[in-house]
Write a protein that holds these residues in place. Structure first.
Motif, PDB file in Angstrom:
ATOM      1  N   UNK A 126       0.801  -1.229   0.000  1.00 17.62           N
ATOM      2  CA  UNK A 126       0.000   0.000   0.000  1.00 17.62           C
ATOM      3  C   UNK A 126       0.826   1.267   0.000  1.00 17.62           C
ATOM      4  N   UNK A 127       2.162   1.166   0.094  1.00 15.41           N
ATOM      5  CA  UNK A 127       3.002   2.356   0.255  1.00 15.41           C
ATOM      6  C   UNK A 127       4.185   2.339  -0.709  1.00 15.41           C
ATOM      7  N   UNK A 128       4.592   3.527  -1.111  1.00 15.78           N
ATOM      8  CA  UNK A 128       5.805   3.707  -1.911  1.00 15.78           C
ATOM      9  C   UNK A 128       6.689   4.731  -1.221  1.00 15.78           C
ATOM     10  N   UNK A 129       7.922   4.324  -0.916  1.00 19.93           N
ATOM     11  CA  UNK A 129       8.892   5.219  -0.287  1.00 19.93           C
ATOM     12  C   UNK A 129       9.930   5.647  -1.314  1.00 19.93           C
ATOM     13  N   UNK A 130      10.512   6.815  -1.094  1.00 16.97           N
ATOM     14  CA  UNK A 130      11.478   7.375  -2.038  1.00 16.97           C
ATOM     15  C   UNK A 130      12.526   8.183  -1.275  1.00 16.97           C
ATOM     16  N   UNK A 131      13.716   8.230  -1.811  1.00 13.29           N
ATOM     17  CA  UNK A 131      14.694   9.244  -1.454  1.00 13.29           C
ATOM     18  C   UNK A 131      14.611  10.336  -2.514  1.00 13.29           C
ATOM     19  N   UNK A 132      14.775  11.575  -2.114  1.00  7.04           N
ATOM     20  CA  UNK A 132      14.705  12.704  -3.047  1.00  7.04           C
ATOM     21  C   UNK A 132      15.938  13.574  -2.857  1.00  7.04           C
ATOM     22  N   UNK A 133      16.562  13.938  -3.947  1.00  7.69           N
ATOM     23  CA  UNK A 133      17.695  14.870  -3.918  1.00  7.69           C
ATOM     24  C   UNK A 133      17.359  16.028  -4.848  1.00  7.69           C
ATOM     25  N   UNK A 165      -3.995   2.835  -4.069  1.00  2.65           N
ATOM     26  CA  UNK A 165      -4.975   3.298  -5.053  1.00  2.65           C
ATOM     27  C   UNK A 165      -4.862   2.514  -6.357  1.00  2.65           C
ATOM     28  N   UNK A 166      -3.634   2.159  -6.732  1.00  2.00           N
ATOM     29  CA  UNK A 166      -3.456   1.359  -7.950  1.00  2.00           C
ATOM     30  C   UNK A 166      -4.130   0.004  -7.798  1.00  2.00           C
ATOM     31  N   UNK A 167      -4.007  -0.612  -6.630  1.00  2.00           N
ATOM     32  CA  UNK A 167      -4.643  -1.902  -6.405  1.00  2.00           C
ATOM     33  C   UNK A 167      -6.165  -1.783  -6.425  1.00  2.00           C
ATOM     34  N   UNK A 214      -7.469   9.563  -6.769  1.00  2.00           N
ATOM     35  CA  UNK A 214      -7.690  10.530  -5.691  1.00  2.00           C
ATOM     36  C   UNK A 214      -8.471  11.713  -6.239  1.00  2.00           C
ATOM     37  N   UNK A 215      -9.596  12.015  -5.621  1.00  2.00           N
ATOM     38  CA  UNK A 215     -10.431  13.107  -6.114  1.00  2.00           C
ATOM     39  C   UNK A 215     -10.827  14.100  -5.031  1.00  2.00           C
ATOM     40  N   UNK A 216     -10.763  13.696  -3.763  1.00  2.00           N
ATOM     41  CA  UNK A 216     -11.164  14.552  -2.650  1.00  2.00           C
ATOM     42  C   UNK A 216     -10.007  14.666  -1.674  1.00  2.00           C
ATOM     43  N   UNK A 217      -9.598  15.884  -1.354  1.00  2.00           N
ATOM     44  CA  UNK A 217      -8.536  16.086  -0.374  1.00  2.00           C
ATOM     45  C   UNK A 217      -9.106  15.862   1.021  1.00  2.00           C
ATOM     46  N   UNK A 218      -8.532  14.898   1.758  1.00  2.00           N
ATOM     47  CA  UNK A 218      -9.022  14.574   3.098  1.00  2.00           C
ATOM     48  C   UNK A 218      -8.431  15.472   4.175  1.00  2.00           C
ATOM     49  N   UNK A 219      -7.417  16.260   3.841  1.00  2.00           N
ATOM     50  CA  UNK A 219      -6.786  17.170   4.790  1.00  2.00           C
ATOM     51  C   UNK A 219      -6.112  18.272   4.000  1.00  2.00           C
ATOM     52  N   UNK A 220      -5.616  19.263   4.668  1.00  2.00           N
ATOM     53  CA  UNK A 220      -4.902  20.344   4.012  1.00  2.00           C
ATOM     54  C   UNK A 220      -3.401  20.193   4.284  1.00  2.00           C
ATOM     55  N   UNK A 221      -2.543  20.816   3.470  1.00  2.00           N
ATOM     56  CA  UNK A 221      -1.107  20.735   3.742  1.00  2.00           C
ATOM     57  C   UNK A 221      -0.802  21.096   5.200  1.00  2.00           C
ATOM     58  N   UNK A 222       0.039  20.290   5.827  1.00  2.00           N
ATOM     59  CA  UNK A 222       0.306  20.428   7.256  1.00  2.00           C
ATOM     60  C   UNK A 222       1.804  20.344   7.508  1.00  2.00           C
ATOM     61  N   UNK A 223       2.314  21.282   8.290  1.00  2.00           N
ATOM     62  CA  UNK A 223       3.746  21.363   8.593  1.00  2.00           C
ATOM     63  C   UNK A 223       3.981  20.993  10.057  1.00  2.00           C
ATOM     64  N   UNK A 224       4.988  20.158  10.288  1.00  2.00           N
ATOM     65  CA  UNK A 224       5.407  19.755  11.625  1.00  2.00           C
ATOM     66  C   UNK A 224       6.853  20.218  11.806  1.00  2.00           C
TER      67      UNK A 224
END
Length: 318
Positions: free
Chosen positions: A76-83, A156-158, A163-173
């Motif tokens: 159910x999840x995809x992890x990535x490193x980003x540079x 979602x692919x499975x 995705x059509x409805x945002x369940x939350x807004x951008x959130x910063x921690x």
């Protein structure tokens, strides 16, 4: 003799039944045991994958082993490193409901639609799916930004949905607030007796699950010098990221406990700063720190979904 209507109905029934199958229960109710579907594999991903070079997104891809659409680190999840090299920009537009980022190094600007905010090293931030996310690294010559990034696109692919409805807004921690909360938990009476010394990042929109999004769980934990955290297990996969440690920090993982609550024939994962590793669902795991400094681990899981489904089944060794 059948009339044309009856013949057409029979032909339609035959067509509709072409994919139907019928299985004996005891041989098919456990597809993993019957080797019809693969287990989530152990895997370690090192910081060398993103320590140098151009701007890029590096999927931590186990889709071939899992038999699911790429990229996927778990079912159910995809992890990535980003540079992201100083002054450059990367766009994220997966078919996902939840995007979670942890700033390993550097700083920059994240934006989605009309929302735009700055982030820095140690910050977490979440974005809903359905609209592109852009991240720009600060333009200072030495400000290359590195991120750890997880989304729920494989789920979602499975399901075959978008995705059509945002369940939350951008959130910063912000890092300072997360670190202060962890220090408070670490210094509380009896902290050393807890199975984990950690905080969970939550979102006010999900009071039932107390998770960072409706599908994702994010934990920020510390293992103090010369301590161990006893085994526990849960049915969510854990994508563990090591934000800081010294040699002597490691995790033991296995499927069974002995009568003393110790993991039987464990797999050992030695920690390195900036690495990630997979803890399969249902496996017992324990953390150890034989160094002289704190070790910090960030498990990201599909436990938001599992908690909502009442299937997380978290258990602790005694």
């Amino acid at each position: 003799m059948l009339d044309q209507t009856d013949a057409a109905t029979l032909a339609m029934n035959d067509a509709l039944g072409a994919d139907a199958q019928y299985f004996e229960y005891t041989s098919s109710a456990n597809p993993i045991g019957a080797k019809l579907i693969s287990r989530v594999p152990y895997r370690t991903f090192h910081a060398s994958l993103y320590d140098s070079g151009p701007t890029r997104i590096v999927p931590l891809d186990l889709s071939a082993e899992l038999g699911c659409a790429a990229p996927a680190t778990g079912p159910a999840l995809a992890a990535h490193f980003v540079r992201i090299v100083a002054g450059e920009q990367t766009e994220f537009a997966p078919n996902a409901t939840s995007l979670l980022f942890y700033a390993i190094d550097g700083s920059g600007i994240a934006s989605q639609g009309d929302i735009r905010f700055a982030f820095a090293k140690g910050d977490f931030f979440t974005m809903p799916g359905g609209a592109p996310v852009r991240v720009t690294a600060d333009s200072a010559a030495d400000s290359t930004t590195r991120l750890y990034y997880v989304n729920d696109a494989p789920l979602l692919a499975y399901l075959g949905v978008s995705a059509s409805v945002a369940r939350f807004t951008p959130t910063l921690y912000p890092a300072a607030r997360a670190e202060e909360a962890l220090r408070k938990v670490s210094g509380a009476p009896g902290a050393s007796q807890r199975n984990r010394v950690s905080i969970l990042l939550g979102n006010a929109r999900f009071p039932q699950t107390r998770t960072v999004t409706h599908s994702l769980w994010a934990m920020f934990g510390v293992v103090a010098p010369n301590t161990m955290q006893k085994p526990h297990r849960h049915q969510s996969i854990a994508l563990d990221f090591i934000s800081a440690c010294q040699p002597g920090c490691y995790t033991l993982v296995g499927t069974e406990l002995d009568e003393h609550g110790q993991i039987v024939k464990p797999q050992r994962v030695d920690w390195e700063p900036g690495m990630a590793f997979v803890t399969p669902p249902g496996y017992w795991h324990a953390h150890f720190n034989e160094s002289g400094e704190n070790g910090y681990v960030i498990p990201i899981q599909d436990a938001g979904l599992q908690t909502y489904l009442r299937s997380l089944d978290i258990r602790f060794a005694h």
